[in-house]
Design a protein around this motif. Structure first.
Motif, PDB file in Angstrom:
ATOM      1  N   LEU A  98       0.805  -1.215   0.000  1.00 56.62           N
ATOM      2  CA  LEU A  98       0.000   0.000   0.000  1.00 56.62           C
ATOM      3  C   LEU A  98       0.837   1.263   0.000  1.00 56.62           C
ATOM      4  CD1 LEU A  98      -2.879  -0.991   2.452  1.00 56.62           C
ATOM      5  CD2 LEU A  98      -2.826  -1.144  -0.049  1.00 56.62           C
ATOM      6  N   PHE A  99       2.094   1.180   0.449  1.00 60.55           N
ATOM      7  CA  PHE A  99       2.973   2.351   0.421  1.00 60.55           C
ATOM      8  C   PHE A  99       3.170   2.821  -1.020  1.00 60.55           C
ATOM      9  CE2 PHE A  99       4.608  -0.392   3.915  1.00 60.55           C
ATOM     10  CZ  PHE A  99       4.154   0.375   4.987  1.00 60.55           C
ATOM     11  N   ALA A 100       3.499   1.884  -1.893  1.00 61.03           N
ATOM     12  CA  ALA A 100       3.741   2.217  -3.302  1.00 61.03           C
ATOM     13  C   ALA A 100       2.466   2.707  -3.984  1.00 61.03           C
ATOM     14  CB  ALA A 100       4.307   1.005  -4.041  1.00 61.03           C
ATOM     15  N   ILE A 101       1.344   2.095  -3.656  1.00 63.01           N
ATOM     16  CA  ILE A 101       0.073   2.502  -4.263  1.00 63.01           C
ATOM     17  C   ILE A 101      -0.301   3.911  -3.809  1.00 63.01           C
ATOM     18  CG2 ILE A 101      -2.399   1.986  -4.364  1.00 63.01           C
ATOM     19  CD1 ILE A 101      -1.496  -1.018  -4.163  1.00 63.01           C
ATOM     20  N   ALA A 102      -0.115   4.195  -2.514  1.00 63.60           N
ATOM     21  CA  ALA A 102      -0.403   5.540  -1.996  1.00 63.60           C
ATOM     22  C   ALA A 102       0.507   6.577  -2.654  1.00 63.60           C
ATOM     23  CB  ALA A 102      -0.246   5.565  -0.484  1.00 63.60           C
ATOM     24  N   ALA A 103       1.769   6.246  -2.823  1.00 62.15           N
ATOM     25  CA  ALA A 103       2.702   7.175  -3.464  1.00 62.15           C
ATOM     26  C   ALA A 103       2.278   7.450  -4.899  1.00 62.15           C
ATOM     27  CB  ALA A 103       4.117   6.613  -3.423  1.00 62.15           C
ATOM     28  N   GLN A 104       1.897   6.408  -5.622  1.00 65.59           N
ATOM     29  CA  GLN A 104       1.533   6.555  -7.026  1.00 65.59           C
ATOM     30  C   GLN A 104       0.212   7.292  -7.212  1.00 65.59           C
ATOM     31  OE1 GLN A 104       1.400   2.882  -9.242  1.00 65.59           O
ATOM     32  NE2 GLN A 104       0.569   3.870 -11.048  1.00 65.59           N
ATOM     33  N   TYR A 105      -0.818   6.919  -6.449  1.00 64.36           N
ATOM     34  CA  TYR A 105      -2.159   7.453  -6.685  1.00 64.36           C
ATOM     35  C   TYR A 105      -2.532   8.643  -5.805  1.00 64.36           C
ATOM     36  CZ  TYR A 105      -2.969   3.427  -9.650  1.00 64.36           C
ATOM     37  OH  TYR A 105      -2.891   2.503 -10.658  1.00 64.36           O
ATOM     38  N   LEU A 106      -1.945   8.733  -4.611  1.00 56.86           N
ATOM     39  CA  LEU A 106      -2.288   9.825  -3.698  1.00 56.86           C
ATOM     40  C   LEU A 106      -1.159  10.838  -3.556  1.00 56.86           C
ATOM     41  CD1 LEU A 106      -4.092   7.821  -0.867  1.00 56.86           C
ATOM     42  CD2 LEU A 106      -5.068   8.843  -2.931  1.00 56.86           C
ATOM     43  N   GLY A 107       0.019  10.500  -4.107  1.00 62.43           N
ATOM     44  CA  GLY A 107       1.139  11.417  -4.061  1.00 62.43           C
ATOM     45  C   GLY A 107       1.877  11.455  -2.738  1.00 62.43           C
ATOM     46  N   ASP A 108       1.592  10.490  -1.842  1.00 61.75           N
ATOM     47  CA  ASP A 108       2.215  10.483  -0.517  1.00 61.75           C
ATOM     48  C   ASP A 108       2.140   9.071   0.054  1.00 61.75           C
ATOM     49  OD1 ASP A 108       3.009  10.820   2.116  1.00 61.75           O
ATOM     50  OD2 ASP A 108       1.495  12.321   2.600  1.00 61.75           O
ATOM     51  N   ALA A 109       3.283   8.409   0.158  1.00 63.69           N
ATOM     52  CA  ALA A 109       3.315   7.025   0.648  1.00 63.69           C
ATOM     53  C   ALA A 109       2.786   6.891   2.065  1.00 63.69           C
ATOM     54  CB  ALA A 109       4.743   6.479   0.570  1.00 63.69           C
ATOM     55  N   THR A 110       2.885   7.958   2.869  1.00 65.29           N
ATOM     56  CA  THR A 110       2.413   7.855   4.253  1.00 65.29           C
ATOM     57  C   THR A 110       0.892   7.784   4.342  1.00 65.29           C
ATOM     58  OG1 THR A 110       2.322  10.245   4.677  1.00 65.29           O
ATOM     59  CG2 THR A 110       4.431   9.119   5.088  1.00 65.29           C
ATOM     60  N   ASP A 135      -6.200  13.978  -1.339  1.00 62.54           N
ATOM     61  CA  ASP A 135      -6.406  15.054  -0.376  1.00 62.54           C
ATOM     62  C   ASP A 135      -5.033  15.517   0.101  1.00 62.54           C
ATOM     63  OD1 ASP A 135      -6.959  16.795   1.666  1.00 62.54           O
ATOM     64  OD2 ASP A 135      -8.228  15.407   2.784  1.00 62.54           O
ATOM     65  N   PRO A 136      -4.519  16.615  -0.463  1.00 59.11           N
ATOM     66  CA  PRO A 136      -3.178  17.057  -0.097  1.00 59.11           C
ATOM     67  C   PRO A 136      -3.058  17.468   1.370  1.00 59.11           C
ATOM     68  CG  PRO A 136      -4.238  18.661  -1.524  1.00 59.11           C
ATOM     69  CD  PRO A 136      -5.139  17.463  -1.453  1.00 59.11           C
ATOM     70  N   LEU A 137      -4.189  17.676   2.053  1.00 58.00           N
ATOM     71  CA  LEU A 137      -4.165  18.052   3.466  1.00 58.00           C
ATOM     72  C   LEU A 137      -4.224  16.848   4.396  1.00 58.00           C
ATOM     73  CD1 LEU A 137      -6.512  21.159   3.315  1.00 58.00           C
ATOM     74  CD2 LEU A 137      -4.030  21.075   3.182  1.00 58.00           C
ATOM     75  N   ALA A 138      -4.494  15.662   3.843  1.00 55.36           N
ATOM     76  CA  ALA A 138      -4.568  14.459   4.674  1.00 55.36           C
ATOM     77  C   ALA A 138      -3.173  14.116   5.189  1.00 55.36           C
ATOM     78  CB  ALA A 138      -5.127  13.293   3.863  1.00 55.36           C
ATOM     79  N   THR A 139      -3.150  13.545   6.360  1.00 49.69           N
ATOM     80  CA  THR A 139      -1.867  13.155   6.937  1.00 49.69           C
ATOM     81  C   THR A 139      -1.762  11.645   6.956  1.00 49.69           C
ATOM     82  OG1 THR A 139      -2.780  13.140   9.172  1.00 49.69           O
ATOM     83  CG2 THR A 139      -1.774  15.189   8.396  1.00 49.69           C
ATOM     84  N   GLY A 140      -0.547  11.162   7.004  1.00 46.74           N
ATOM     85  CA  GLY A 140      -0.325   9.734   7.119  1.00 46.74           C
ATOM     86  C   GLY A 140      -0.305   9.352   8.569  1.00 46.74           C
ATOM     87  N   GLY A 141       0.355   8.266   8.857  1.00 43.60           N
ATOM     88  CA  GLY A 141       0.459   7.835  10.238  1.00 43.60           C
ATOM     89  C   GLY A 141      -0.343   6.593  10.497  1.00 43.60           C
ATOM     90  N   VAL A 142      -0.123   6.028  11.628  1.00 46.69           N
ATOM     91  CA  VAL A 142      -0.785   4.787  12.009  1.00 46.69           C
ATOM     92  C   VAL A 142      -1.871   5.104  13.023  1.00 46.69           C
ATOM     93  CG1 VAL A 142      -0.441   2.517  13.044  1.00 46.69           C
ATOM     94  CG2 VAL A 142       1.320   3.503  11.601  1.00 46.69           C
TER      95      VAL A 142
END
Length: 63
Positions: free
Chosen positions: A13-25, A53-60
């Motif tokens: 999911l890290f790679a998918i998030a980086a590719q489609y959401l622009g942020d692996a986190t 959503d460029p304002l969304a944050t990553g994290g667990v």
């Protein structure tokens, strides 16, 4: 706006998030949208992707 779906063979999911959401986190947003807890995928998986959503944050999240 219609929901975006993507079908992948393995990966994570890290790679998918980086590719489609622009942020692996932001992998956790994809996990939550699909009821997943593990970012590692195996086999063929079709995933619903949350909107970018460029304002969304990553994290667990707290579990």
């Amino acid at each position: 706006m219609s929901e975006t779906m993507v079908t992948v063979v393995g990966g994570n999911l890290f790679a998918i998030a980086a590719q489609y959401l622009g942020d692996a986190t932001q992998w956790i947003r994809i996990a939550q949208a699909n009821g997943l807890r593990d970012p590692v995928l195996s086999g063929v998986v079709t995933l619903a992707l949350p909107p970018v959503d460029p304002l969304a944050t990553g994290g667990v999240p707290n579990v």
